[in-house]
Design a protein around this motif. Sequence first.
Motif, PDB file in Angstrom:
ATOM      1  N   LEU A   1       0.832  -1.202   0.000  1.00 25.07           N
ATOM      2  CA  LEU A   1       0.000   0.000   0.000  1.00 25.07           C
ATOM      3  C   LEU A   1       0.864   1.249   0.000  1.00 25.07           C
ATOM      4  O   LEU A   1       1.833   1.350   0.759  1.00 25.07           O
ATOM      5  N   GLY A   2       0.492   2.197  -0.838  1.00 21.54           N
ATOM      6  CA  GLY A   2       1.098   3.518  -0.836  1.00 21.54           C
ATOM      7  C   GLY A   2      -0.006   4.550  -0.889  1.00 21.54           C
ATOM      8  O   GLY A   2      -0.997   4.372  -1.609  1.00 21.54           O
ATOM      9  N   ILE A   3       0.125   5.625  -0.114  1.00 29.90           N
ATOM     10  CA  ILE A   3      -0.914   6.662  -0.072  1.00 29.90           C
ATOM     11  C   ILE A   3      -0.294   7.985   0.324  1.00 29.90           C
ATOM     12  O   ILE A   3       0.667   8.009   1.093  1.00 29.90           O
ATOM     13  N   PHE A   4      -0.821   9.059  -0.200  1.00 29.45           N
ATOM     14  CA  PHE A   4      -0.578  10.370   0.385  1.00 29.45           C
ATOM     15  C   PHE A   4      -1.707  11.324   0.034  1.00 29.45           C
ATOM     16  O   PHE A   4      -2.313  11.231  -1.028  1.00 29.45           O
ATOM     17  N   ILE A   5      -2.020  12.175   0.984  1.00 26.29           N
ATOM     18  CA  ILE A   5      -2.976  13.252   0.798  1.00 26.29           C
ATOM     19  C   ILE A   5      -2.140  14.497   0.518  1.00 26.29           C
ATOM     20  O   ILE A   5      -1.457  15.003   1.400  1.00 26.29           O
ATOM     21  N   GLY A   6      -2.180  14.966  -0.718  1.00 30.39           N
ATOM     22  CA  GLY A   6      -1.390  16.126  -1.103  1.00 30.39           C
ATOM     23  C   GLY A   6      -2.040  17.445  -0.721  1.00 30.39           C
ATOM     24  O   GLY A   6      -1.354  18.412  -0.400  1.00 30.39           O
ATOM     25  N   ASP A   7      -3.358  17.482  -0.734  1.00 34.64           N
ATOM     26  CA  ASP A   7      -4.099  18.691  -0.376  1.00 34.64           C
ATOM     27  C   ASP A   7      -4.019  18.880   1.133  1.00 34.64           C
ATOM     28  O   ASP A   7      -4.614  18.126   1.898  1.00 34.64           O
ATOM     29  N   LYS A   8      -3.286  19.896   1.578  1.00 33.13           N
ATOM     30  CA  LYS A   8      -3.045  20.110   3.012  1.00 33.13           C
ATOM     31  C   LYS A   8      -4.335  20.311   3.802  1.00 33.13           C
ATOM     32  O   LYS A   8      -4.436  19.895   4.950  1.00 33.13           O
ATOM     33  N   GLU A   9      -5.320  20.954   3.198  1.00 28.48           N
ATOM     34  CA  GLU A   9      -6.590  21.214   3.886  1.00 28.48           C
ATOM     35  C   GLU A   9      -7.398  19.934   4.094  1.00 28.48           C
ATOM     36  O   GLU A   9      -8.321  19.915   4.911  1.00 28.48           O
ATOM     37  N   ALA A  10      -7.078  18.887   3.378  1.00 28.95           N
ATOM     38  CA  ALA A  10      -7.829  17.635   3.464  1.00 28.95           C
ATOM     39  C   ALA A  10      -7.232  16.654   4.470  1.00 28.95           C
ATOM     40  O   ALA A  10      -7.792  15.589   4.693  1.00 28.95           O
ATOM     41  N   ARG A  11      -6.115  17.001   5.084  1.00 25.85           N
ATOM     42  CA  ARG A  11      -5.465  16.086   6.025  1.00 25.85           C
ATOM     43  C   ARG A  11      -6.189  16.077   7.372  1.00 25.85           C
ATOM     44  O   ARG A  11      -6.773  17.064   7.791  1.00 25.85           O
ATOM     45  N   SER A  12      -6.131  14.914   8.014  1.00 24.42           N
ATOM     46  CA  SER A  12      -6.739  14.712   9.348  1.00 24.42           C
ATOM     47  C   SER A  12      -8.252  14.894   9.330  1.00 24.42           C
ATOM     48  O   SER A  12      -8.839  15.304  10.330  1.00 24.42           O
ATOM     49  N   LYS A  13      -8.884  14.556   8.226  1.00 31.73           N
ATOM     50  CA  LYS A  13     -10.343  14.654   8.115  1.00 31.73           C
ATOM     51  C   LYS A  13     -10.992  13.306   7.809  1.00 31.73           C
ATOM     52  O   LYS A  13     -12.170  13.250   7.509  1.00 31.73           O
ATOM     53  N   GLY A  14     -10.199  12.237   7.836  1.00 35.43           N
ATOM     54  CA  GLY A  14     -10.744  10.911   7.598  1.00 35.43           C
ATOM     55  C   GLY A  14     -10.745  10.466   6.146  1.00 35.43           C
ATOM     56  O   GLY A  14     -11.140   9.347   5.843  1.00 35.43           O
ATOM     57  N   TYR A  15     -10.304  11.329   5.239  1.00 38.71           N
ATOM     58  CA  TYR A  15     -10.286  10.953   3.826  1.00 38.71           C
ATOM     59  C   TYR A  15      -9.300   9.816   3.563  1.00 38.71           C
ATOM     60  O   TYR A  15      -9.580   8.898   2.794  1.00 38.71           O
ATOM     61  N   GLY A  16      -8.141   9.887   4.190  1.00 39.28           N
ATOM     62  CA  GLY A  16      -7.126   8.859   3.985  1.00 39.28           C
ATOM     63  C   GLY A  16      -7.579   7.500   4.475  1.00 39.28           C
ATOM     64  O   GLY A  16      -7.425   6.493   3.780  1.00 39.28           O
ATOM     65  N   SER A  17      -8.154   7.453   5.679  1.00 36.85           N
ATOM     66  CA  SER A  17      -8.600   6.159   6.213  1.00 36.85           C
ATOM     67  C   SER A  17      -9.747   5.590   5.388  1.00 36.85           C
ATOM     68  O   SER A  17      -9.795   4.374   5.146  1.00 36.85           O
ATOM     69  N   GLU A  18     -10.629   6.437   4.902  1.00 34.40           N
ATOM     70  CA  GLU A  18     -11.707   5.922   4.052  1.00 34.40           C
ATOM     71  C   GLU A  18     -11.143   5.393   2.731  1.00 34.40           C
ATOM     72  O   GLU A  18     -11.555   4.332   2.252  1.00 34.40           O
ATOM     73  N   ALA A  19     -10.184   6.106   2.152  1.00 31.09           N
ATOM     74  CA  ALA A  19      -9.564   5.647   0.915  1.00 31.09           C
ATOM     75  C   ALA A  19      -8.869   4.306   1.127  1.00 31.09           C
ATOM     76  O   ALA A  19      -8.932   3.415   0.264  1.00 31.09           O
ATOM     77  N   ILE A  20      -8.223   4.141   2.280  1.00 24.18           N
ATOM     78  CA  ILE A  20      -7.558   2.870   2.585  1.00 24.18           C
ATOM     79  C   ILE A  20      -8.579   1.739   2.675  1.00 24.18           C
ATOM     80  O   ILE A  20      -8.369   0.653   2.120  1.00 24.18           O
ATOM     81  N   MET A  21      -9.691   1.982   3.345  1.00 22.06           N
ATOM     82  CA  MET A  21     -10.696   0.926   3.473  1.00 22.06           C
ATOM     83  C   MET A  21     -11.295   0.575   2.102  1.00 22.06           C
ATOM     84  O   MET A  21     -11.554  -0.592   1.824  1.00 22.06           O
ATOM     85  N   LEU A  22     -11.469   1.576   1.242  1.00 26.62           N
ATOM     86  CA  LEU A  22     -11.962   1.298  -0.110  1.00 26.62           C
ATOM     87  C   LEU A  22     -10.976   0.430  -0.888  1.00 26.62           C
ATOM     88  O   LEU A  22     -11.371  -0.552  -1.525  1.00 26.62           O
ATOM     89  N   ILE A  23      -9.707   0.785  -0.825  1.00 24.95           N
ATOM     90  CA  ILE A  23      -8.730   0.023  -1.621  1.00 24.95           C
ATOM     91  C   ILE A  23      -8.469  -1.359  -1.026  1.00 24.95           C
ATOM     92  O   ILE A  23      -8.207  -2.309  -1.757  1.00 24.95           O
ATOM     93  N   LEU A  24      -8.583  -1.494   0.294  1.00 17.30           N
ATOM     94  CA  LEU A  24      -8.454  -2.830   0.891  1.00 17.30           C
ATOM     95  C   LEU A  24      -9.629  -3.704   0.474  1.00 17.30           C
ATOM     96  O   LEU A  24      -9.442  -4.890   0.153  1.00 17.30           O
ATOM     97  N   ASP A  25     -10.833  -3.157   0.470  1.00 12.41           N
ATOM     98  CA  ASP A  25     -12.013  -3.889   0.011  1.00 12.41           C
ATOM     99  C   ASP A  25     -11.785  -4.360  -1.430  1.00 12.41           C
ATOM    100  O   ASP A  25     -12.014  -5.530  -1.775  1.00 12.41           O
ATOM    101  N   TYR A  26     -11.292  -3.484  -2.266  1.00 11.27           N
ATOM    102  CA  TYR A  26     -11.002  -3.805  -3.664  1.00 11.27           C
ATOM    103  C   TYR A  26      -9.893  -4.864  -3.777  1.00 11.27           C
ATOM    104  O   TYR A  26     -10.026  -5.852  -4.505  1.00 11.27           O
ATOM    105  N   ALA A  27      -8.813  -4.672  -3.030  1.00 15.36           N
ATOM    106  CA  ALA A  27      -7.669  -5.594  -3.110  1.00 15.36           C
ATOM    107  C   ALA A  27      -8.030  -6.992  -2.639  1.00 15.36           C
ATOM    108  O   ALA A  27      -7.636  -7.986  -3.259  1.00 15.36           O
TER     109      ALA A  27
END
Length: 186
Positions: A92-118
């Motif tokens: 797994l590789g991930i990064f949130i480039g948009d600084k305003e979007a960090r620490s808002k749960g977007y990363g963890s939701e994206a991880i759960m989506l990609i784990l479901d897919y994987a």
Amino acid sequence: MKYFKKLVGEKVYLSPRNVEDYECFTEWLNDFETTDYIGKSNHLVTLASEKEYLEKHLNDEGTFYIVELDNDKLLGTIGIEEIDYIRRTGTLGIFIGDKEARSKGYGSEAIMLILDYAFHYLNLHNIKLDVFEFNKRALACYQKCGFQECGKRREAYFLNGKYYDVISMDILKAEFSGDYIKNKNV
């Protein structure tokens, strides 16, 4: 830019990559607030090199953009790389480039989506990742998503005059539960 809702969650969706976003990624990948945490601070990323990278990796089946569902705003990228279909593993590789979007749960939701897919579409069995010891936000996110520490490489990452441990984590298909992809039919 035009994004496509391949994997849809509650707040974000994962879209196939496109080359047109190379300027945005060039900006993010030249910002220490992003690159210090993903091990790329010693890399120089030019518009030409990022465009070339995206062109080369457009068809990687496990790589996506993270896009905000409400307004189609590009937030970052996520991918399962180094896929080995015989051993059924990936990284797994991930990064949130948009600084305003960090620490808002977007990363963890994206991880759960990609784990479901994987686990349920690519039929993988084990997903691993590496994280630097000082990246407390990422460590907490990965633990929240079910990853467990499986090893540590001591003082293996050099940044700004200091050495840091690299923590290895993984998750098995049997340890993953939930139904995160909202747009699947079966």
